[in-house]
Design a protein around this motif. Structure first.
Motif, PDB file in Angstrom:
ATOM      1  N   TRP A 132      -3.428   8.688   0.391  1.00 13.32           N
ATOM      2  CA  TRP A 132      -3.005   7.371   0.851  1.00 13.32           C
ATOM      3  C   TRP A 132      -4.119   6.354   0.662  1.00 13.32           C
ATOM      4  O   TRP A 132      -5.248   6.712   0.318  1.00 13.32           O
ATOM      5  CB  TRP A 132      -2.567   7.449   2.314  1.00 13.32           C
ATOM      6  N   GLU A 133      -3.825   5.095   0.905  1.00 19.18           N
ATOM      7  CA  GLU A 133      -4.825   4.042   0.802  1.00 19.18           C
ATOM      8  C   GLU A 133      -4.732   3.143   2.022  1.00 19.18           C
ATOM      9  O   GLU A 133      -3.742   3.170   2.748  1.00 19.18           O
ATOM     10  CB  GLU A 133      -4.641   3.229  -0.481  1.00 19.18           C
ATOM     11  N   ASP A 134      -5.791   2.407   2.260  1.00 19.06           N
ATOM     12  CA  ASP A 134      -5.884   1.356   3.294  1.00 19.06           C
ATOM     13  C   ASP A 134      -6.107   1.861   4.720  1.00 19.06           C
ATOM     14  O   ASP A 134      -6.905   1.280   5.456  1.00 19.06           O
ATOM     15  CB  ASP A 134      -4.650   0.444   3.292  1.00 19.06           C
ATOM     16  N   GLU A 135      -5.408   2.901   5.159  1.00 16.40           N
ATOM     17  CA  GLU A 135      -5.576   3.368   6.529  1.00 16.40           C
ATOM     18  C   GLU A 135      -6.650   4.460   6.541  1.00 16.40           C
ATOM     19  O   GLU A 135      -6.406   5.590   6.140  1.00 16.40           O
ATOM     20  CB  GLU A 135      -4.261   3.905   7.074  1.00 16.40           C
TER      21      GLU A 135
ATOM     22  N   ASP B 145       7.153  13.191  -0.709  1.00 16.94           N
ATOM     23  CA  ASP B 145       7.642  12.030   0.030  1.00 16.94           C
ATOM     24  C   ASP B 145       6.657  10.901  -0.224  1.00 16.94           C
ATOM     25  O   ASP B 145       5.435  11.117  -0.214  1.00 16.94           O
ATOM     26  CB  ASP B 145       7.705  12.315   1.532  1.00 16.94           C
ATOM     27  N   VAL B 146       7.176   9.720  -0.456  1.00 17.71           N
ATOM     28  CA  VAL B 146       6.343   8.540  -0.724  1.00 17.71           C
ATOM     29  C   VAL B 146       6.587   7.524   0.383  1.00 17.71           C
ATOM     30  O   VAL B 146       7.737   7.293   0.788  1.00 17.71           O
ATOM     31  CB  VAL B 146       6.678   7.916  -2.090  1.00 17.71           C
ATOM     32  N   CYS B 147       5.512   6.930   0.872  1.00 18.22           N
ATOM     33  CA  CYS B 147       5.590   5.966   1.969  1.00 18.22           C
ATOM     34  C   CYS B 147       4.934   4.666   1.508  1.00 18.22           C
ATOM     35  O   CYS B 147       3.816   4.690   0.996  1.00 18.22           O
ATOM     36  CB  CYS B 147       4.857   6.532   3.177  1.00 18.22           C
ATOM     37  N   ILE B 148       5.616   3.549   1.660  1.00 17.32           N
ATOM     38  CA  ILE B 148       5.013   2.269   1.312  1.00 17.32           C
ATOM     39  C   ILE B 148       5.044   1.332   2.519  1.00 17.32           C
ATOM     40  O   ILE B 148       5.921   1.417   3.373  1.00 17.32           O
ATOM     41  CB  ILE B 148       5.698   1.598   0.098  1.00 17.32           C
ATOM     42  N   ARG B 149       4.053   0.461   2.560  1.00 16.51           N
ATOM     43  CA  ARG B 149       3.940  -0.528   3.645  1.00 16.51           C
ATOM     44  C   ARG B 149       3.525  -1.852   3.038  1.00 16.51           C
ATOM     45  O   ARG B 149       2.683  -1.886   2.140  1.00 16.51           O
ATOM     46  CB  ARG B 149       2.910  -0.075   4.670  1.00 16.51           C
TER      47      ARG B 149
ATOM     48  N   SER C 228       0.875  -1.167   0.000  1.00 15.21           N
ATOM     49  CA  SER C 228       0.000   0.000   0.000  1.00 15.21           C
ATOM     50  C   SER C 228       0.918   1.224   0.000  1.00 15.21           C
ATOM     51  O   SER C 228       2.083   1.141   0.403  1.00 15.21           O
ATOM     52  CB  SER C 228      -0.921   0.009   1.217  1.00 15.21           C
ATOM     53  N   PHE C 229       0.401   2.338  -0.445  1.00 12.61           N
ATOM     54  CA  PHE C 229       1.283   3.498  -0.548  1.00 12.61           C
ATOM     55  C   PHE C 229       0.562   4.774  -0.129  1.00 12.61           C
ATOM     56  O   PHE C 229      -0.669   4.850  -0.070  1.00 12.61           O
ATOM     57  CB  PHE C 229       1.847   3.613  -1.976  1.00 12.61           C
ATOM     58  N   GLY C 230       1.352   5.783   0.192  1.00 14.20           N
ATOM     59  CA  GLY C 230       0.840   7.108   0.505  1.00 14.20           C
ATOM     60  C   GLY C 230       1.806   8.152  -0.010  1.00 14.20           C
ATOM     61  O   GLY C 230       2.998   7.861  -0.205  1.00 14.20           O
ATOM     62  N   VAL C 231       1.311   9.355  -0.244  1.00 12.28           N
ATOM     63  CA  VAL C 231       2.143  10.442  -0.759  1.00 12.28           C
ATOM     64  C   VAL C 231       1.925  11.687   0.086  1.00 12.28           C
ATOM     65  O   VAL C 231       0.786  12.025   0.429  1.00 12.28           O
ATOM     66  CB  VAL C 231       1.804  10.769  -2.226  1.00 12.28           C
ATOM     67  N   LYS C 232       3.000  12.364   0.415  1.00 11.84           N
ATOM     68  CA  LYS C 232       2.949  13.673   1.068  1.00 11.84           C
ATOM     69  C   LYS C 232       3.430  14.696   0.048  1.00 11.84           C
ATOM     70  O   LYS C 232       4.580  14.621  -0.420  1.00 11.84           O
ATOM     71  CB  LYS C 232       3.851  13.674   2.303  1.00 11.84           C
ATOM     72  N   VAL C 233       2.562  15.633  -0.303  1.00 12.05           N
ATOM     73  CA  VAL C 233       2.893  16.597  -1.361  1.00 12.05           C
ATOM     74  C   VAL C 233       3.379  17.888  -0.712  1.00 12.05           C
ATOM     75  O   VAL C 233       2.603  18.623  -0.108  1.00 12.05           O
ATOM     76  CB  VAL C 233       1.672  16.884  -2.255  1.00 12.05           C
ATOM     77  N   TYR C 234       4.666  18.149  -0.825  1.00 12.42           N
ATOM     78  CA  TYR C 234       5.212  19.419  -0.331  1.00 12.42           C
ATOM     79  C   TYR C 234       4.959  20.530  -1.342  1.00 12.42           C
ATOM     80  O   TYR C 234       4.627  21.650  -0.984  1.00 12.42           O
ATOM     81  CB  TYR C 234       6.718  19.296  -0.100  1.00 12.42           C
ATOM     82  N   SER C 235       5.170  20.209  -2.598  1.00 10.87           N
ATOM     83  CA  SER C 235       4.945  21.178  -3.668  1.00 10.87           C
ATOM     84  C   SER C 235       4.402  20.442  -4.886  1.00 10.87           C
ATOM     85  O   SER C 235       5.074  19.540  -5.395  1.00 10.87           O
ATOM     86  CB  SER C 235       6.249  21.893  -4.029  1.00 10.87           C
ATOM     87  N   PRO C 236       3.181  20.786  -5.356  1.00  9.37           N
ATOM     88  CA  PRO C 236       2.638  20.102  -6.532  1.00  9.37           C
ATOM     89  C   PRO C 236       3.293  20.551  -7.824  1.00  9.37           C
ATOM     90  O   PRO C 236       3.037  19.989  -8.885  1.00  9.37           O
ATOM     91  CB  PRO C 236       1.159  20.495  -6.509  1.00  9.37           C
TER      92      PRO C 236
END
Length: 251
Positions: free
Chosen positions: A207-210, A120-124, A62-70
């Motif tokens: 993000w997804e799942d949470e 920033d990209v976060c995967i779990r 699963s993944f999530g993204v934090k957008v500092y600057s689009p």
């Protein structure tokens, strides 16, 4: 506590494809899941025809993204010479496509890019078959080159892939940023946000799942079904934005 793998994406231009019809190729303001899975597959050395590996990767993470600057929208007008379609003929290289010059046609297209975007990209992991330590290693030393959506969109910074243990995705993002700031300070290197183009009053999360009852729910067609046939299915993702501020780190 959960294990997250977090990494940073920054480059002069990026392009995160939407559903494309005809000559207009728009870009989302943040990466799609298919783009992130493609980037991970490149780091791991997966080839496009290795369907099973791509499917396992996308179903296991699963993944999530934090957008500092689009980023700032850049629209590029293209004219491209292409050969006519001839049954099942497949051209392996650009040189092959241009071999019969008298038969070439011209295609017009408009392609969107995002300038100076940073995420920033976060995967779990959702399945045990996936090794986050191995993915971290390959992101920092990729087998194939990494791109921000298109091959013309190169990275201008290492991805700084790092494993973070946290209660949720948002704390994982905060811990990662704090660790990266401390690393830059220790090495006496200017941090990203000293670049004026990256300064923004808002931060977006996708993000997804949470689940989060305060988040908007969106539907996006970017779950990989087949890389070879370029097929994707729909999935749901959560979205929220907040005013940028210093978030305290919790363990």
């Amino acid at each position: 506590m959960k294990d997250y793998l977090v990494f940073r994406l920054y480059g002069p231009i990026a392009s995160w494809g939407e559903i494309a019809v005809g000559e207009n190729r728009h870009s989302f303001s943040y990466p799609s899941k298919s783009a992130i899975m493609g980037l991970l597959a490149s780091a791991l050395g997966y080839k496009r025809e290795e369907e099973e590996k791509h499917i396992l990767l996308t179903q296991s993470l699963s993944f999530g993204v934090k957008v500092y600057s689009p980023g700032i929208l850049l629209r590029d007008y293209h004219t491209v010479q292409v050969p006519p379609s001839k049954g099942k003929i497949i051209y392996s290289t650009r040189k092959d496509e241009l071999r019969e010059k008298l038969e070439l046609n011209t295609i017009l297209s408009s392609r969107d890019y995002r300038m100076d975007a940073m995420y920033d990209v976060c995967i779990r992991k959702k399945k045990q078959e996936i090794d986050l330590v191995e993915i971290q290693k390959k992101l920092n030393e990729p087998i194939f080159s990494l791109f921000l959506g298109r091959k013309s969109c190169v990275l201008s910074s290492p991805v700084f892939a790092s494993l973070v243990n946290a209660n949720d995705l948002f704390l994982a993002f905060s811990k990662y940023e704090q660790n990266l700031k401390e690393r830059f300070k220790k090495e006496n290197i200017n941090y990203f946000f000293e670049n004026e183009k990256l300064k923004s009053n808002f931060i977006e999360y996708i993000w997804e799942d949470e689940g989060d009852e305060n988040a908007d729910i969106r539907t996006r067609r970017d779950e990989v079904l087949s890389r070879k046939r370029w097929q994707f299915s729909e999935r749901k993702e959560f979205y929220k934005s907040e005013v940028k501020q210093n978030v305290p780190i919790q363990s």
